[in-house]
Write a protein that holds these residues in place. Structure first.
Motif, short mmCIF file in Angstrom:
data_model
loop_
_atom_site.label_atom_id
_atom_site.label_comp_id
_atom_site.label_asym_id
_atom_site.label_seq_id
_atom_site.Cartn_x
_atom_site.Cartn_y
_atom_site.Cartn_z
N ARG A 131 -35.31 14.60 -59.56
CA ARG A 131 -34.77 15.93 -59.29
C ARG A 131 -35.80 16.81 -58.58
O ARG A 131 -35.48 17.54 -57.63
N ASN A 132 -37.06 16.73 -59.05
CA ASN A 132 -38.12 17.51 -58.40
C ASN A 132 -38.33 17.05 -56.96
O ASN A 132 -38.56 17.87 -56.06
N GLN A 133 -38.27 15.73 -56.76
CA GLN A 133 -38.39 15.23 -55.39
C GLN A 133 -37.25 15.73 -54.52
O GLN A 133 -37.44 16.08 -53.36
N LEU A 134 -36.06 15.76 -55.12
CA LEU A 134 -34.89 16.25 -54.39
C LEU A 134 -35.07 17.71 -54.00
O LEU A 134 -34.77 18.12 -52.86
N LEU A 135 -35.56 18.52 -54.96
CA LEU A 135 -35.77 19.94 -54.66
C LEU A 135 -36.83 20.12 -53.57
O LEU A 135 -36.71 20.99 -52.70
N ASP A 136 -37.88 19.30 -53.65
CA ASP A 136 -38.92 19.37 -52.63
C ASP A 136 -38.38 18.99 -51.26
O ASP A 136 -38.65 19.65 -50.25
N LEU A 137 -37.59 17.92 -51.24
CA LEU A 137 -36.99 17.49 -49.98
C LEU A 137 -36.02 18.54 -49.45
O LEU A 137 -35.93 18.76 -48.24
N LYS A 138 -35.30 19.19 -50.37
CA LYS A 138 -34.37 20.23 -49.94
C LYS A 138 -35.12 21.41 -49.30
O LYS A 138 -34.70 21.96 -48.28
N GLY A 139 -36.27 21.77 -49.92
CA GLY A 139 -37.07 22.84 -49.33
C GLY A 139 -37.59 22.48 -47.96
O GLY A 139 -37.55 23.29 -47.02
N ARG A 140 -38.05 21.24 -47.81
CA ARG A 140 -38.52 20.78 -46.51
C ARG A 140 -37.38 20.72 -45.51
O ARG A 140 -37.54 21.07 -44.33
N TYR A 141 -36.23 20.30 -46.00
CA TYR A 141 -35.05 20.23 -45.12
C TYR A 141 -34.67 21.62 -44.63
O TYR A 141 -34.39 21.81 -43.43
N ASP A 142 -34.67 22.60 -45.54
CA ASP A 142 -34.33 23.98 -45.14
C ASP A 142 -35.33 24.50 -44.11
O ASP A 142 -34.96 25.18 -43.15
#
Length: 298
Positions: A131-142
């Protein structure tokens, strides 16, 4: 809170009656926050895949004998990747509802739900890491989306500028071709170097752009055309006058005129210096008639 979708896979229709009877005494929604969406009686792998696809939890309820164990293992290996979690549940031998201990089935069903929950807790740390990796990837994606929008705007601006420059280039190309054709077809065309050297052989040839600006400032546009190392004019005299004006402007620019010297004052009645006087004629010749005239003058 999200309700967990649970589906139960049994071997036949009689097992459906047994499991349904056992579920009547369970408050799964309030106790476990789950719902039994379907009970599927089949031993066919393809039918089982179609019925179980997308379930949060699949319970494979087969008999405790060897045949039931083999079927459960085969279904487990085939359906494991199609659902969130697969749990095994053993049914008591016998398919007659009157002779089956429903309470035992109910207990086994509750144990299957508890085991599934405990196994889910075991993978909770891994889930949180993912989940943390997903949130990090989401931030990078944004961030990449914002950068993409910025770059897209710059690209569109450059594209518009490119189109404008392309149109301007085409226009200049057409004008250049027209000028070239005009120069090639005209008789009154002179090279800048030859025209200049014919007037000022010792002076360096001025820049073509300088001559072009002189044409504009002198109001000769349309009468004189300068370009591609040539000068076009209807009259050679006009070319000569233009080049003379250019030469004069260069001379004035390079050698500014010196201010005139103030005039010196001269005396109105200069006094003769010492030693100076009327000319004296040595050995003058005196004639008798001159002497006679002197008394008359007096």
């Amino acid at each position: 809170m999200t309700i967990v979708d649970v589906r139960i896979l049994v071997e036949g229709a009689s097992d459906v009656e047994v499991v349904s009877k056992a579920l009547q005494g369970l408050a799964l929604g309030s106790e476990y926050n789950v719902t039994i969406s379907s009970i599927i009686p089949t031993t066919n792998i393809e039918i089982a895949k179609s019925a179980a696809a997308g379930a949060d939890l699949l319970i494979i309820a087969t008999d405790a004998d060897r045949v039931g164990r083999d079927l459960a293992e085969r279904l487990f290996s085939e359906l494991g990747e199609m659902v969130g979690h697969v749990e095994r549940m053993k049914l008591p031998l016998g398919h007659d509802l009157e002779h089956v201990d429903v309470e035992l089935v109910r207990k086994e069903l509750k144990n299957a739900l508890i085991r599934a929950g405990l196994k889910s807790l075991q993978i909770l740390p891994e889930y949180m890491a993912l989940r943390n990796q997903l949130l990090d990837l989401k931030g990078r994606y944004d961030g990449l989306v914002e950068e993409y929008k910025k770059l897209r705007g710059e690209y569109d601006a450059l594209l518009r500028a490119h189109e404008e420059l392309k149109e301007e280039n085409e226009k200049l190309k057409e004008e250049n071709e027209g000028l070239k054709a005009l120069l090639e077809n005209s008789k009154n065309v002179y090279t800048i170097e030859e025209a200049w050297k014919s007037l000022f052989p010792a002076e360096p040839v001025p820049d073509e752009g300088y001559i072009g600006r002189a044409v504009e400032r002198l109001g000769l546009a349309g009468k004189v055309i300068v370009g591609q190392g040539y000068i076009f004019a209807e009259d050679k005299a006009l070319v000569d006058e233009l080049l003379k004006t250019v030469y004069l402007s260069r001379v004035i620019k390079e050698e500014p005129l010196k201010p005139p010297r103030p005039p010196t004052e001269e005396p109105q009645n200069p006094e003769p210096e010492a030693g100076e006087g009327p000319d004296i004629v040595e050995n003058p010749e005196v004639r008798p008639e001159d002497i006679e005239e002197l008394p008359k003058g007096l």
